[in-house]
Structures are given as C-alpha cells and as structure tokens.
Design a protein around this motif. Sequence first.
Motif, PDB file in Angstrom:
ATOM      1  N   THR A 263       0.856  -1.181   0.000  1.00  0.00           N
ATOM      2  CA  THR A 263       0.000   0.000   0.000  1.00  0.00           C
ATOM      3  C   THR A 263       0.894   1.233   0.000  1.00  0.00           C
ATOM      4  OG1 THR A 263      -2.045   0.931   0.896  1.00  0.00           O
ATOM      5  CG2 THR A 263      -0.307   0.434   2.493  1.00  0.00           C
ATOM      6  N   TYR A 264       0.267   2.401  -0.119  1.00  0.00           N
ATOM      7  CA  TYR A 264       1.036   3.644  -0.153  1.00  0.00           C
ATOM      8  C   TYR A 264       0.271   4.737   0.578  1.00  0.00           C
ATOM      9  CZ  TYR A 264      -2.025   4.611  -4.163  1.00  0.00           C
ATOM     10  OH  TYR A 264      -3.117   4.783  -4.984  1.00  0.00           O
ATOM     11  N   THR A 265       0.957   5.836   0.819  1.00  0.00           N
ATOM     12  CA  THR A 265       0.469   6.905   1.682  1.00  0.00           C
ATOM     13  C   THR A 265      -0.843   7.526   1.201  1.00  0.00           C
ATOM     14  OG1 THR A 265       1.044   9.075   2.602  1.00  0.00           O
ATOM     15  CG2 THR A 265       1.869   8.589   0.423  1.00  0.00           C
ATOM     16  N   MET A 266      -1.587   8.073   2.137  1.00  0.00           N
ATOM     17  CA  MET A 266      -2.801   8.828   1.827  1.00  0.00           C
ATOM     18  C   MET A 266      -2.487  10.313   1.670  1.00  0.00           C
ATOM     19  SD  MET A 266      -5.145   6.472   1.823  1.00  0.00           S
ATOM     20  CE  MET A 266      -6.602   7.526   1.773  1.00  0.00           C
ATOM     21  N   SER A 267      -1.246  10.723   1.900  1.00  0.00           N
ATOM     22  CA  SER A 267      -0.878  12.139   1.850  1.00  0.00           C
ATOM     23  C   SER A 267      -0.679  12.606   0.413  1.00  0.00           C
ATOM     24  CB  SER A 267       0.407  12.370   2.651  1.00  0.00           C
ATOM     25  OG  SER A 267       1.546  11.938   1.910  1.00  0.00           O
ATOM     26  N   GLU A 268      -0.339  13.880   0.254  1.00  0.00           N
ATOM     27  CA  GLU A 268      -0.106  14.453  -1.071  1.00  0.00           C
ATOM     28  C   GLU A 268       1.083  13.815  -1.777  1.00  0.00           C
ATOM     29  OE1 GLU A 268       2.670  18.221   0.406  1.00  0.00           O
ATOM     30  OE2 GLU A 268       0.708  18.576  -0.511  1.00  0.00           O
ATOM     31  N   HIS A 269       1.930  13.126  -1.020  1.00  0.00           N
ATOM     32  CA  HIS A 269       3.088  12.476  -1.636  1.00  0.00           C
ATOM     33  C   HIS A 269       2.676  11.333  -2.554  1.00  0.00           C
ATOM     34  CE1 HIS A 269       5.256  13.976   2.193  1.00  0.00           C
ATOM     35  NE2 HIS A 269       5.296  14.901   1.247  1.00  0.00           N
ATOM     36  N   ALA A 270       1.435  10.887  -2.451  1.00  0.00           N
ATOM     37  CA  ALA A 270       0.960   9.801  -3.301  1.00  0.00           C
ATOM     38  C   ALA A 270       0.957  10.202  -4.775  1.00  0.00           C
ATOM     39  CB  ALA A 270      -0.445   9.379  -2.879  1.00  0.00           C
ATOM     40  N   ARG A 271       0.911  11.497  -5.059  1.00  0.00           N
ATOM     41  CA  ARG A 271       0.835  11.946  -6.458  1.00  0.00           C
ATOM     42  C   ARG A 271       2.117  11.650  -7.241  1.00  0.00           C
ATOM     43  NH1 ARG A 271       0.643  18.457  -5.934  1.00  0.00           N
ATOM     44  NH2 ARG A 271      -0.713  17.894  -4.179  1.00  0.00           N
ATOM     45  N   TYR A 272       3.192  11.322  -6.528  1.00  0.00           N
ATOM     46  CA  TYR A 272       4.480  11.104  -7.195  1.00  0.00           C
ATOM     47  C   TYR A 272       4.774   9.615  -7.446  1.00  0.00           C
ATOM     48  CZ  TYR A 272       4.863  15.923  -5.675  1.00  0.00           C
ATOM     49  OH  TYR A 272       4.616  17.250  -5.457  1.00  0.00           O
ATOM     50  N   SER A 273       3.748   8.805  -7.461  1.00  0.00           N
ATOM     51  CA  SER A 273       3.868   7.368  -7.776  1.00  0.00           C
ATOM     52  C   SER A 273       4.882   6.641  -6.893  1.00  0.00           C
ATOM     53  CB  SER A 273       4.240   7.182  -9.252  1.00  0.00           C
ATOM     54  OG  SER A 273       3.326   7.810 -10.111  1.00  0.00           O
ATOM     55  N   PRO A 274       4.757   6.767  -5.562  1.00  0.00           N
ATOM     56  CA  PRO A 274       5.757   6.127  -4.698  1.00  0.00           C
ATOM     57  C   PRO A 274       5.778   4.611  -4.814  1.00  0.00           C
ATOM     58  CG  PRO A 274       3.888   6.883  -3.395  1.00  0.00           C
ATOM     59  CD  PRO A 274       3.720   7.472  -4.765  1.00  0.00           C
ATOM     60  N   GLY A 275       4.626   3.998  -5.095  1.00  0.00           N
ATOM     61  CA  GLY A 275       4.605   2.546  -5.244  1.00  0.00           C
ATOM     62  C   GLY A 275       5.452   2.092  -6.423  1.00  0.00           C
ATOM     63  N   LEU A 276       5.387   2.820  -7.529  1.00  0.00           N
ATOM     64  CA  LEU A 276       6.183   2.469  -8.706  1.00  0.00           C
ATOM     65  C   LEU A 276       7.667   2.696  -8.453  1.00  0.00           C
ATOM     66  CD1 LEU A 276       3.989   3.940 -11.598  1.00  0.00           C
ATOM     67  CD2 LEU A 276       3.885   1.684 -10.511  1.00  0.00           C
ATOM     68  N   ILE A 277       7.982   3.769  -7.737  1.00  0.00           N
ATOM     69  CA  ILE A 277       9.384   4.045  -7.407  1.00  0.00           C
ATOM     70  C   ILE A 277       9.939   2.948  -6.499  1.00  0.00           C
ATOM     71  CG2 ILE A 277      10.898   5.653  -6.161  1.00  0.00           C
ATOM     72  CD1 ILE A 277       8.956   7.904  -7.143  1.00  0.00           C
ATOM     73  N   LEU A 278       9.143   2.546  -5.527  1.00  0.00           N
ATOM     74  CA  LEU A 278       9.572   1.473  -4.636  1.00  0.00           C
ATOM     75  C   LEU A 278       9.760   0.176  -5.415  1.00  0.00           C
ATOM     76  CD1 LEU A 278      10.182   0.265  -1.883  1.00  0.00           C
ATOM     77  CD2 LEU A 278       7.715   0.111  -1.452  1.00  0.00           C
ATOM     78  N   MET A 279       8.857  -0.112  -6.336  1.00  0.00           N
ATOM     79  CA  MET A 279       8.982  -1.335  -7.131  1.00  0.00           C
ATOM     80  C   MET A 279      10.259  -1.329  -7.958  1.00  0.00           C
ATOM     81  SD  MET A 279       7.091  -4.023  -7.265  1.00  0.00           S
ATOM     82  CE  MET A 279       8.552  -5.021  -7.114  1.00  0.00           C
ATOM     83  N   ARG A 280      10.613  -0.175  -8.520  1.00  0.00           N
ATOM     84  CA  ARG A 280      11.877  -0.077  -9.276  1.00  0.00           C
ATOM     85  C   ARG A 280      13.061  -0.401  -8.388  1.00  0.00           C
ATOM     86  NH1 ARG A 280      13.817   5.664  -9.616  1.00  0.00           N
ATOM     87  NH2 ARG A 280      14.337   4.945  -7.517  1.00  0.00           N
ATOM     88  N   ASN A 281      13.064   0.123  -7.163  1.00  0.00           N
ATOM     89  CA  ASN A 281      14.162  -0.159  -6.232  1.00  0.00           C
ATOM     90  C   ASN A 281      14.249  -1.646  -5.898  1.00  0.00           C
ATOM     91  OD1 ASN A 281      15.367   2.427  -5.696  1.00  0.00           O
ATOM     92  ND2 ASN A 281      13.529   2.985  -4.557  1.00  0.00           N
ATOM     93  N   ILE A 282      13.086  -2.274  -5.694  1.00  0.00           N
ATOM     94  CA  ILE A 282      13.064  -3.694  -5.348  1.00  0.00           C
ATOM     95  C   ILE A 282      13.588  -4.534  -6.512  1.00  0.00           C
ATOM     96  CG2 ILE A 282      11.542  -5.630  -4.810  1.00  0.00           C
ATOM     97  CD1 ILE A 282       9.755  -3.622  -3.299  1.00  0.00           C
ATOM     98  N   ILE A 283      13.135  -4.228  -7.713  1.00  0.00           N
ATOM     99  CA  ILE A 283      13.580  -4.972  -8.897  1.00  0.00           C
ATOM    100  C   ILE A 283      15.089  -4.882  -9.045  1.00  0.00           C
ATOM    101  CG2 ILE A 283      13.552  -4.957 -11.428  1.00  0.00           C
ATOM    102  CD1 ILE A 283      10.534  -4.210 -11.190  1.00  0.00           C
ATOM    103  N   ASP A 284      15.623  -3.679  -8.950  1.00  0.00           N
ATOM    104  CA  ASP A 284      17.072  -3.517  -9.105  1.00  0.00           C
ATOM    105  C   ASP A 284      17.830  -4.215  -7.983  1.00  0.00           C
ATOM    106  OD1 ASP A 284      16.767  -2.104 -11.444  1.00  0.00           O
ATOM    107  OD2 ASP A 284      16.952  -0.131 -10.506  1.00  0.00           O
ATOM    108  N   ARG A 285      17.296  -4.159  -6.781  1.00  0.00           N
ATOM    109  CA  ARG A 285      17.968  -4.803  -5.647  1.00  0.00           C
ATOM    110  C   ARG A 285      18.120  -6.307  -5.877  1.00  0.00           C
ATOM    111  NH1 ARG A 285      17.564  -3.290   0.104  1.00  0.00           N
ATOM    112  NH2 ARG A 285      18.493  -4.945   1.356  1.00  0.00           N
TER     113      ARG A 285
END
Length: 360
Positions: A263-285
């Motif tokens: 899941t991801y935040t309910m705040s305004e930071h959600a507009r920056y696609s944090p789930g996709l950014i996190l997924m990129r980090n996991i894939i590369d890791r």
Amino acid sequence: MAEPVWRALEKTCHLATPYQRFDLLGPWQRLVGEHEGAAPFIVIARDAERRPLVVLPLCTRQSHGVTVACFMGGKHTTFNMGLWDADFAVHADAADLDALLAALRGRVDVLALSQQPTRWRDQQNPFAVLPRQNSINGCPLLAMPPDGLPASRISNSFRRRLKSKEKKLQALAGYRYHLATTDNDITRLLDWFFRVKPVRMAEQKLPNVFAEPGVEAFIRAACLAPRGDGRVIDIHALECDEEVIAIFAGVADGRRFSMMFNTYTMSEHARYSPGLILMRNIIDRYAEAGYDALDLGIGSDDYKRLFCKSDEEIFDSFVPLTSRGKLAAMAMSSLSHGKRLVKQNQMLFDLARRLRRAFG
C-alpha cells in the motif's frame, strides 16, 4: 510430527516455493485456518527406506457433506505446491502419483489443488501431469536474465519518468528506501499498513481481507519470523522522516521475489507514484543480488503490467477420490472455468465489478 520432515524438504536442494515454508503456513493454519474451519491434513510420502519424498501441506474443509482437501494458505499464497525431494520430482511419473493418491482415497473426497506453478526453478511440478485447467487469474512475471542491463528490466524511458517523479520525494527530509531488518521497524511498518490499507480498500470498494479473523496476527507472525539473514516475509519500504510513503512485502528464496501485499500513503506524496518508485528499487535490488525472476502476485492490475510483460503459467487440478467427490470436482472445475471466462472478457469483468460495488 510432520515439522522436522517439512523443514528438511525446505532446503535449497529440494523443490518447493517459499509460500510453503513451515513458518508461513504454520501461523496461517493456527491463526486463520482454524477460524475458517480448516483442519490440517499433512501428507508425507516415503520410499522403501522411509526417506521422505514429498510433503503436501494440505488442509481439509467440509462442504455439503463432502470432504475437500486443498493447500494451506488460502488467499495469502500466490503459488501452491508440494515440497518435493528434487531427485524424486525429476523422475516421478503417473504411476507414482497414482500410488500417492491411492493412499488418500477414503480419507478425503476431492482434492482442490489451485494456483500451482507448472514449473519451479526450471523443473516441472510433478502434479502438472494430473488433469488440470488454467487458474482463474494469471500471475504477471518479470524475468531478469543474469548479467542483464538495467534497461532489460525497466526501460530507460520509464526510468526517466520515475526519476523525475522521485525528485519531489528526494527533497523530503530523511527520504530513503530500505529493507526492514529489526523487529521494531517491522512492527512500526505493519502498524502503519494496518491503518492505511483498510482506507485504500474502502476507496476501491474492495472487501478488506486483512480484517478477517486471525489475518493480521498471521501476517505479523510471518513478518517477524527469522529466515536466514531475512524474514519469512520481507518488508521493503519508502520513507521520509515525516511518514511512511509506501511498502511492498513478499517472499524471497534466493532466485525469486514474489510480492504478497502493499500500500502507499494517503498524503499528497501519493501523487508522485511512490509505489512504482519502490517497485523499481526492489527490482534492481534483487537483480543485482542475482535473482532471475520477480512476480507481483495474482491479478492483472495496470501497475503490474508496467513491470511484468509475461505471465507465470499456473493451473488448478480438481481430483475426485471417491464417487461422492466426482460431482464436487465437476462443480468446482466448472465454477473455476466460468470465473476465468469472466476475467478474460473485459465486458463481463467490468459488469461483475460494477455489481460487486453496487451490492458489496
């Protein structure tokens, strides 16, 4: 006691998925399965020298006077499979499986063995020779060839788009990606998850499976259970000092990471696609650690297709073991096939989703 044999067949020289670990299914059975009326039914097959060849982590349920055996784990396991001696699995044939099933006749009426991978670790699942049909849903898969360049996993253009979005998050104090390693971090992240996820699911008019009896306790137990230098369920997080921004949790086995919940935040930071950014980090890791595959769980959500271009082949088998079980197996097979047809037809799927939202 099945536990010592079960744990022995979890070793890397044997054929099993991480979803069938004792420390994952044990808490599920104790905390969730019992609430659902599931009784443990652990099958162990041995050779003439009493060496274990396979452990089937099953449970039984009663339905309309029929005893149904299915894999433990319910909705929380993406893949279901036995734990096999690798050498036996290579050579197991229809006669071996007939002998295994013969020992179960009279104890259960039907085997309902869903969401089985056709292959695991480049080896065929021995149960793939049973009568089978495609599972209701597919599982999006990302293959990560050894020594592949980052662009072979995620295109350069997609990386640039994510990097542009991430610049907004990088301006936040304490912004970081990490794998939770301490009990305190794991507990803190799960506390946040169980606050936010129900809100996200309510927004989507989806039932909250995490509110079902015992589920939260099961997930907490598995996330805190140690496994090598990690946990039975690993939690990856994107955070800043102000808040948790996103989490992905899943199971890893040295060659594959398989996502379970997020899941991801309910705040305004959600507009920056944090789930996709996190997924990129996991894939590369995991790619840099030598993993060759990653999946995002059952279902064809749009975000999964951004990363996973192929599908894992998974199947169901409904095997009658008594005359009473024949009708039940036919009914289960037909129901599963019907649900798959709805899923494969966008018009029918949209109609089913609207009806669920209207009456759910």
